[in-house]
Motif scaffolding. Structure first.
Motif, PDB file in Angstrom:
ATOM      1  N   LEU A 100       0.853  -1.184   0.000  1.00 11.49           N
ATOM      2  CA  LEU A 100       0.000   0.000   0.000  1.00 11.49           C
ATOM      3  C   LEU A 100       0.891   1.238   0.000  1.00 11.49           C
ATOM      4  CD1 LEU A 100      -2.643  -1.061   2.687  1.00 11.49           C
ATOM      5  CD2 LEU A 100      -2.767  -1.335   0.198  1.00 11.49           C
ATOM      6  N   VAL A 101       0.629   2.161  -0.919  1.00 16.95           N
ATOM      7  CA  VAL A 101       1.430   3.380  -1.033  1.00 16.95           C
ATOM      8  C   VAL A 101       0.670   4.541  -0.402  1.00 16.95           C
ATOM      9  CG1 VAL A 101       2.508   5.013  -2.619  1.00 16.95           C
ATOM     10  CG2 VAL A 101       2.554   2.559  -3.125  1.00 16.95           C
ATOM     11  N   PHE A 102       1.322   5.217   0.535  1.00 24.17           N
ATOM     12  CA  PHE A 102       0.726   6.341   1.245  1.00 24.17           C
ATOM     13  C   PHE A 102       1.524   7.623   0.983  1.00 24.17           C
ATOM     14  CE2 PHE A 102      -0.123   2.569   3.808  1.00 24.17           C
ATOM     15  CZ  PHE A 102      -1.480   2.684   4.049  1.00 24.17           C
ATOM     16  N   LYS A 103       0.884   8.753   1.219  1.00 20.84           N
ATOM     17  CA  LYS A 103       1.601  10.025   1.212  1.00 20.84           C
ATOM     18  C   LYS A 103       2.446  10.089   2.476  1.00 20.84           C
ATOM     19  CE  LYS A 103      -0.569  13.453  -0.529  1.00 20.84           C
ATOM     20  NZ  LYS A 103      -1.509  14.579  -0.760  1.00 20.84           N
ATOM     21  N   ALA A 104       3.720  10.406   2.331  1.00 23.65           N
ATOM     22  CA  ALA A 104       4.643  10.413   3.464  1.00 23.65           C
ATOM     23  C   ALA A 104       4.401  11.614   4.375  1.00 23.65           C
ATOM     24  CB  ALA A 104       6.084  10.420   2.971  1.00 23.65           C
ATOM     25  N   SER A 105       4.531  11.394   5.674  1.00 23.04           N
ATOM     26  CA  SER A 105       4.495  12.489   6.640  1.00 23.04           C
ATOM     27  C   SER A 105       5.844  13.208   6.623  1.00 23.04           C
ATOM     28  CB  SER A 105       4.228  11.936   8.033  1.00 23.04           C
ATOM     29  OG  SER A 105       5.319  11.115   8.446  1.00 23.04           O
ATOM     30  N   HIS A 188      -3.281   9.470  -3.335  1.00 22.50           N
ATOM     31  CA  HIS A 188      -4.184  10.491  -3.890  1.00 22.50           C
ATOM     32  C   HIS A 188      -5.426   9.795  -4.424  1.00 22.50           C
ATOM     33  CE1 HIS A 188      -3.118   9.304  -8.012  1.00 22.50           C
ATOM     34  NE2 HIS A 188      -1.881   9.205  -7.569  1.00 22.50           N
ATOM     35  N   PHE A 189      -6.479  10.541  -4.556  1.00 25.76           N
ATOM     36  CA  PHE A 189      -7.746   9.985  -5.024  1.00 25.76           C
ATOM     37  C   PHE A 189      -7.941  10.305  -6.498  1.00 25.76           C
ATOM     38  CE2 PHE A 189     -12.322   9.579  -5.418  1.00 25.76           C
ATOM     39  CZ  PHE A 189     -12.583   8.461  -4.628  1.00 25.76           C
ATOM     40  N   PRO A 190      -8.451   9.384  -7.320  1.00 22.15           N
ATOM     41  CA  PRO A 190      -8.921   8.050  -6.937  1.00 22.15           C
ATOM     42  C   PRO A 190      -7.766   7.084  -6.686  1.00 22.15           C
ATOM     43  CG  PRO A 190      -9.127   8.341  -9.302  1.00 22.15           C
ATOM     44  CD  PRO A 190      -8.699   9.668  -8.753  1.00 22.15           C
ATOM     45  N   PHE A 191      -7.956   6.192  -5.732  1.00 23.80           N
ATOM     46  CA  PHE A 191      -6.954   5.176  -5.442  1.00 23.80           C
ATOM     47  C   PHE A 191      -6.862   4.222  -6.634  1.00 23.80           C
ATOM     48  CE2 PHE A 191      -8.847   5.763  -0.989  1.00 23.80           C
ATOM     49  CZ  PHE A 191      -8.055   6.876  -0.761  1.00 23.80           C
ATOM     50  N   THR A 192      -5.630   3.805  -6.955  1.00 22.40           N
ATOM     51  CA  THR A 192      -5.455   2.999  -8.162  1.00 22.40           C
ATOM     52  C   THR A 192      -4.483   1.846  -7.938  1.00 22.40           C
ATOM     53  OG1 THR A 192      -3.711   4.526  -8.900  1.00 22.40           O
ATOM     54  CG2 THR A 192      -5.938   4.885  -9.768  1.00 22.40           C
ATOM     55  N   VAL A 193      -4.725   0.747  -8.633  1.00 22.79           N
ATOM     56  CA  VAL A 193      -3.795  -0.381  -8.661  1.00 22.79           C
ATOM     57  C   VAL A 193      -2.698  -0.037  -9.663  1.00 22.79           C
ATOM     58  CG1 VAL A 193      -3.498  -2.837  -9.151  1.00 22.79           C
ATOM     59  CG2 VAL A 193      -5.637  -2.014  -8.111  1.00 22.79           C
TER      60      VAL A 193
END
Length: 210
Positions: A100-105, A188-193
């Motif tokens: 799962l890829v998230f935006k880093a803090s 970011h939205f939309p979430f994508t594969v």
């Protein structure tokens, strides 16, 4: 540098596990099996260890390492937010071959050298899981291979590549899945594969948009 210790089998003795965890906290680099491919990793807080991994692989510094974590909660300080979709995906597919890829803090960007996103996974392998639970912090990891080449799928192949350049070589035999993890971008939205790997895109999208 030569290997300090090579361990074989699918279970680590508690004493050995403690020594490995202590060395990782001190910045050691380790090779270990997951269900997908062999990984090379170090403490997420060890800049020296991370630099060693990049150098071994011949990897560009702009390409981030992934984080292996003992729980989704363990990644929380390194990411901006954990959306409810991430919790649902983690509950269904973790431990398992999904990143799962998230935006880093702000802390996460320090860890990644300023990169905006972080990939996170809990692997489904007894050695990797035991190690993550014992060390208690995320490990910055990537596959065992030269950049652009196929990853090592066995302890023998992993040792041949980088075994002489790490403190610990954990040989769990041949990987069970033998395919890279699938990747969903939740930054970011939309979430994508963004990578259709061991879990199909159809299955992931179905779980993502329940």
């Amino acid at each position: 540098m030569s290997i300090s210790t090579r361990v074989t089998g699918h279970k680590l003795p508690l004493r050995t596990l403690g020594r490995i965890a202590s060395d990782l906290h001190a910045g050691a680099v380790i090779i270990f099996p997951t269900e997908t491919v062999y990984g090379i990793g170090t403490s997420v807080f060890s800049l020296t260890g991370i630099q060693r991994i990049y150098k071994l692989k011949g990897r560009h510094g702009r390409k981030p390492l992934a984080l292996l974590v003992p729980s989704l909660k363990a990644a929380a300080p390194l990411v901006e937010t954990i959306p409810k979709e991430a919790e649902r995906l983690a509950e269904r597919f973790w431990p398992g071959p999904l990143t799962l890829v998230f935006k880093a803090s702000a802390l996460g960007r320090l860890v990644t050298g300023g990169l905006a996103t972080i990939g996170v996974r809990i692997p489904d392998h007894p050695i990797a899981l035991a190690l993550l639970k014992k060390v208690g912090i995320p490990l910055a990891t990537t596959s065992v291979n030269r950049s652009g080449q196929k990853p090592a799928l066995s302890g023998k192949a992993a040792a041949a590549l980088f075994g002489a350049h790490v403190e610990w070589m954990l040989d769990g035999g041949v990987c069970r899945v033998k395919e890279a993890s699938s990747v969903i971008d939740l930054s970011h939205f939309p979430f994508t594969v963004i990578r259709d790997g061991a879990i199909s895109k159809k299955e992931l999208e179905s779980a993502l948009w329940i």
